[in-house]
Structures are given as C-alpha cells and as structure tokens.
Design an enzyme around this catalytic site. Structure first.
Site, PDB file in Angstrom:
ATOM      1  N   TYR A 143       0.856  -1.185   0.000  1.00  0.00           N
ATOM      2  CA  TYR A 143       0.000   0.000   0.000  1.00  0.00           C
ATOM      3  C   TYR A 143       0.893   1.236   0.000  1.00  0.00           C
ATOM      4  O   TYR A 143       1.831   1.322   0.794  1.00  0.00           O
ATOM      5  CB  TYR A 143      -0.899  -0.005   1.243  1.00  0.00           C
ATOM      6  CG  TYR A 143      -1.831   1.179   1.346  1.00  0.00           C
ATOM      7  CD1 TYR A 143      -2.895   1.333   0.462  1.00  0.00           C
ATOM      8  CD2 TYR A 143      -1.656   2.138   2.350  1.00  0.00           C
ATOM      9  CE1 TYR A 143      -3.753   2.421   0.559  1.00  0.00           C
ATOM     10  CE2 TYR A 143      -2.527   3.225   2.453  1.00  0.00           C
ATOM     11  CZ  TYR A 143      -3.566   3.365   1.558  1.00  0.00           C
ATOM     12  OH  TYR A 143      -4.415   4.436   1.666  1.00  0.00           O
ATOM     13  N   ASP A 238       9.293   2.907   0.028  1.00  0.00           N
ATOM     14  CA  ASP A 238       8.208   3.510   0.794  1.00  0.00           C
ATOM     15  C   ASP A 238       8.431   3.127   2.246  1.00  0.00           C
ATOM     16  O   ASP A 238       8.076   2.043   2.689  1.00  0.00           O
ATOM     17  CB  ASP A 238       6.856   3.003   0.281  1.00  0.00           C
ATOM     18  CG  ASP A 238       5.693   3.570   1.090  1.00  0.00           C
ATOM     19  OD1 ASP A 238       5.946   4.191   2.142  1.00  0.00           O
ATOM     20  OD2 ASP A 238       4.535   3.370   0.668  1.00  0.00           O
ATOM     21  N   LYS A 266       3.823   8.539   9.103  1.00  0.00           N
ATOM     22  CA  LYS A 266       3.666   7.892  10.409  1.00  0.00           C
ATOM     23  C   LYS A 266       4.658   8.397  11.472  1.00  0.00           C
ATOM     24  O   LYS A 266       4.475   9.503  11.952  1.00  0.00           O
ATOM     25  CB  LYS A 266       3.670   6.380  10.215  1.00  0.00           C
ATOM     26  CG  LYS A 266       2.495   6.006   9.274  1.00  0.00           C
ATOM     27  CD  LYS A 266       2.137   4.564   9.158  1.00  0.00           C
ATOM     28  CE  LYS A 266       0.802   4.438   8.446  1.00  0.00           C
ATOM     29  NZ  LYS A 266       0.814   3.812   7.142  1.00  0.00           N
TER      30      LYS A 266
HETATM   31  C1  LIG Z   1       0.116   4.351   5.796  1.00  0.00           C
HETATM   32  C2  LIG Z   1       0.918   4.150   4.569  1.00  0.00           C
HETATM   33  C3  LIG Z   1       0.859   5.042   3.492  1.00  0.00           C
HETATM   34  C4  LIG Z   1      -0.137   6.159   3.444  1.00  0.00           C
HETATM   35  O1  LIG Z   1       0.086   7.108   4.426  1.00  0.00           O
HETATM   36  P1  LIG Z   1      -1.136   8.081   4.871  1.00  0.00           P
HETATM   37  O2  LIG Z   1      -0.500   8.999   5.864  1.00  0.00           O
HETATM   38  O3  LIG Z   1      -2.191   7.194   5.442  1.00  0.00           O
HETATM   39  O4  LIG Z   1      -1.601   8.792   3.653  1.00  0.00           O
HETATM   40  C5  LIG Z   1       1.727   4.860   2.442  1.00  0.00           C
HETATM   41  N1  LIG Z   1       2.604   3.854   2.438  1.00  0.00           N
HETATM   42  C6  LIG Z   1       2.694   2.969   3.440  1.00  0.00           C
HETATM   43  C7  LIG Z   1       3.719   1.877   3.399  1.00  0.00           C
HETATM   44  C8  LIG Z   1       1.836   3.075   4.526  1.00  0.00           C
HETATM   45  O5  LIG Z   1       1.899   2.164   5.507  1.00  0.00           O
END
Ligand SMILES: *Cc1c(COP(=O)(O)O)cnc(C)c1O
Length: 424
Positions: A143, A238, A266
């Site tokens: 994601y 990511d 995060k």
């Molecule tokens: C949570 C997450 C996102 C998206 O971040 P948001 O702050 O919810 O937009 C993107 N990449 C990874 C790996 C994530 O865990």
C-alpha cells in the site's frame, strides 16, 4: 445496556460514511462495533466506555514511544502559542530537514508534505519527471496511499475489503501501473525486460506491513537495486511504516540496501499529519521551484507538525538503545505467542522484523500477498475479538502489521501472551 461506542457508532453513521474517516477503523471485516476512543497514555488506550486496552496499533506506527509522550506534548504546547501556521518558511523546517538527512541514508534533500499518500504520489511524479518515463512497478499487497495510480492490487483496506477495482480511478490513471508478487525477483526482471526503457520507478515497502508483516527474502531487495542500477530505474523505498521504526535510518539502514528516493509518514510526524519524500540531490533538484516537477502544500512544514516530529525523531536519534529495547520487547511477544500457539491445533505463521510483527493462521510460509490471502483469516477475526475482549487492541484485519511501542511493560507483554492463551 448499550455501550457508548455503539451509540456513537450509530450517530457517526448518519454524518460520516461508514461512521469512520478511514475504512479499516470500521471493523467491517472482523465484525462488531468499532470502539470509540477517548484518550490514551503510554501503551494504553481508553475507550468512551472507560475500558482500557493495550495498544498494538499505536496510531498505525507514529506512537513509537507510546501515547501522549511527554516531550512531544510539551513541544506542541510551547509552539502552538506562537501561531499554528505561517505559509512562509521557518528555521524549524531547516532543522527538521537536517535532522532527517542526518538519520536516513541516501537522503541529500527532503521535502515535507502532510501525509504518506502525498509523499508517495509526489515521489512517483518526481521519478517520472526525472526519467521521462511513465510506467512503474509496485508489488501486490503493498500500500502506498490512495493516489489513483497506486490503487491496483493494493494492501491495507483494499485487501481487507477485497476491493479489486476502484470506481473513480480511470483506466488512464492506472494503465502504467505494473504489478509483481512480493519477494519474486524473476517476475520483476521479466516485467523490466518486457518494458525496456519505459519504467520510471520500482516502489516497494522494504518490509511490507499492509498485508500483515512480510519480510523480504534474502537477496530480493538487493536484486531490485541491481535491476534499477542496470536499467536507469528509480528505486523508491516507501518507508512510511519502516522509517525511523526499524532503525534510526529505517529499512535502508537495517537491511543495508540503498534507495534513490525514500518516502516517510507515520513516525515522522510524532502523531501529527506529516509525510516527507527525499533522496539523491540530482533527482530532488527536479522539484519546483528548482525544476518543473510541480509539488506544493499549504500546510507543508506546519510548525506544530514539525515540532512534534522533530522532538520525536531527536529522541530516537539521541537514544539508539530505544531500537534494541523495542526489538527485545517484540521478540518476547513473538516467543510468547509462539509457545501459546504451539499448544493449539491451528497452524500459524508469525512474521516479524524489529517492532513490526503479525500472525497469519496459515500452514505455509507467508512471503507474498497470495500467501497472506490464503491464510485462515476468519480465524484471525475470531482471534482479534478474543484479544479485544481481554483488553488487547490489535489491528482489526489480518492484512495489517502490529506495531509495538516503547512504553509497553513486562506486565503488558505477559497479559498479551496470557490473553492469546485463552484463544481456541
Ligand atoms: C500508511 C501508509 C501510506 C499512506 O500514508 P497516509 O499517511 O495514510 O496517507 C503509504 N505507504 C505505506 C507503506 C503506509 O503504511
């Protein structure tokens, strides 16, 4: 008596779609009523009915030290009275950028944004602008936020609710998205040779957390690095989950593989809405106003968000022992769950790296999305509720990693393991 959470959920559904502002919170896949929280401190969250939970979500990662971490709260309070936004540059933004650069490998320059979604979509645009190519490769079950191009075989809520195609995402927006199974280097090599000189980027969660926790097999990330070097492809890690969590330098440091661009979210915001993307100077210089790859944000670098993130990151940088302690706590949870589950009849797999851990009720190793999806996720849902009844709050989906925080105590860990022992 009807609980306050139930009452609030009824009311929320009238004014908020599904009663929640982010889908996984709705408990739709695990069943039951989502629990409305009132406050939290350290390892504990308290709900609107006054029940206490040991928290294994920790706001999906940011609360790495625990909730209401005193230095962060104090910094926010002190900063708020000086105005909450300027829309003009501040010294604190330089300090934040310098701190990130000092912690994360391969980040020469960094741009702040307000979410992980924004960080990933900006990094992809940048990689496309830099290479002049359109296509990119992502992995099934990973994601990268909810930008259109990423909503193909995505993990997290998409996997939890088994959403295959998203109405509203046009064919044009996703036609350049190529997907491969996680941990399968051959599939990537094949895609790359079929699309010679057309691939701008490979984006990956270096440790996946959005299909439960899945760890890269030895050689996988190294193999991606080699392919990217050979083909002029931008490798984007990511690190929205893994950044500042697996080590001060994230997965790059922990696993010893270098990325060209890195995205953060995060932990980087200490619980406020913050994201960032950074990387090699040569690539970052393509962003406006230096280059023409446009990217902007009214609240980017917001002082309250910056001071919260800065204070948390500085703590992590100055106290590297925190990572060893997080590892040790999570190892203990891992060992405890393993011994408990060994006494049950159900086959299980526990994947873990550092303070990211998850359980799949599966009789074979879980190394990619197909493995995660073929596990007994109905059993996970029962396990989730059984733990919740014992005051342990896990992510309400088998397709999410759990996050351990530093504030969790020996007693909390014992309580967690004892609660798991009651599951049958
Ligand atoms: C949570 C997450 C996102 C998206 O971040 P948001 O702050 O919810 O937009 C993107 N990449 C990874 C790996 C994530 O865990």
């Amino acid at each position: 008596m009807i609980s306050r959470s139930k009452q609030l959920f009824e009311r929320a559904q009238q004014s908020i779609p599904g009663g929640v502002n982010s889908p996984v919170r709705a408990f739709k896949s695990v069943g039951g009523t989502p629990i409305f929280m009132s406050h939290a401190n350290g390892a504990y969250m308290y709900d609107a009915d006054g029940n206490r939970y040991i928290d294994y979500i920790n706001s999906w990662g940011p609360m790495i030290m625990g909730h209401a971490y005193e230095p962060v709260i104090k910094a926010i309070k002190d900063k708020a009275v000086l105005s909450t936004s300027f829309g003009a540059p501040t010294e604190l933004e330089i300090e934040m950028a310098e701190l990130i650069i000092s912690m994360a490998p391969n980040v020469d320059m960094v741009r702040m944004v307000s979410s992980g979604t924004e960080a990933c979509m900006s990094a992809l645009r940048l990689a496309r602008g830099y290479t002049g190519r359109n296509k990119f490769i992502k992995f099934e079950g990973c994601y990268h936020g909810h930008a259109d191009a990423f909503l193909v075989k995505a993990g997290s809520g998409m996997a939890t609710f088994n959403i295959q195609t998203v109405p509203g995402v046009t064919a044009g927006a996703s036609m350049d998205t190529l997907t491969a199974p996680y941990n399968e280097l051959d599939a990537v090599a094949e895609l790359v040779s079929e699309n010679k000189d057309e691939i701008a980027a490979i984006i990956i969660e270096p440790v996946a957390g959005n299909m439960g926790c899945i760890v890269p097999v030895p050689g996988f990330l190294e193999g991606l690095r080699l392919i990217c070097d050979r083909e002029g492809i931008v490798l984007i890690f990511d690190e929205v989950m893994t950044g500042f969590r697996l080590a001060a330098g994230g997965a790059q440091e922990r696993l010893g593989v270098n990325a060209d661009l890195v995205t953060f979210g995060k932990v980087i915001g200490g619980g406020l809405p913050v994201g960032a993307f950074g990387g090699k100077k040569e690539i970052m210089q393509c962003i406006a106003p230096l280059g023409n790859v446009y990217q902007a944000g009214t609240l980017s670098g917001n002082p309250i968000a910056m001071i919260a993130g800065y204070t948390l990151l500085k703590t992590l940088k100055d106290h590297p022992e925190i990572y060893a302690e997080l590892d040790q706590k999570t190892e203990q949870i891992h060992a405890g769950l393993e011994s408990v589950f060994n006494k049950l009849d159900h086959p299980f797999v526990i994947n873990r790296l550092g303070s990211m851990i998850s359980v799949h009720f599966s009789d074979k190793p879980v190394n990619n999305f197909t493995d995660a999806a073929s596990a007994n996720n109905a059993m996970f849902n029962r396990f989730f509720h059984s733990m919740l009844d014992n005051g342990v709050y896990l992510p309400p989906s088998a397709f999410e990693t759990w996050f351990v925080c530093h504030a969790i105590s020996e007693l909390d860990i014992q309580h967690t393991i004892a609660s798991a022992a009651k599951f049958n």
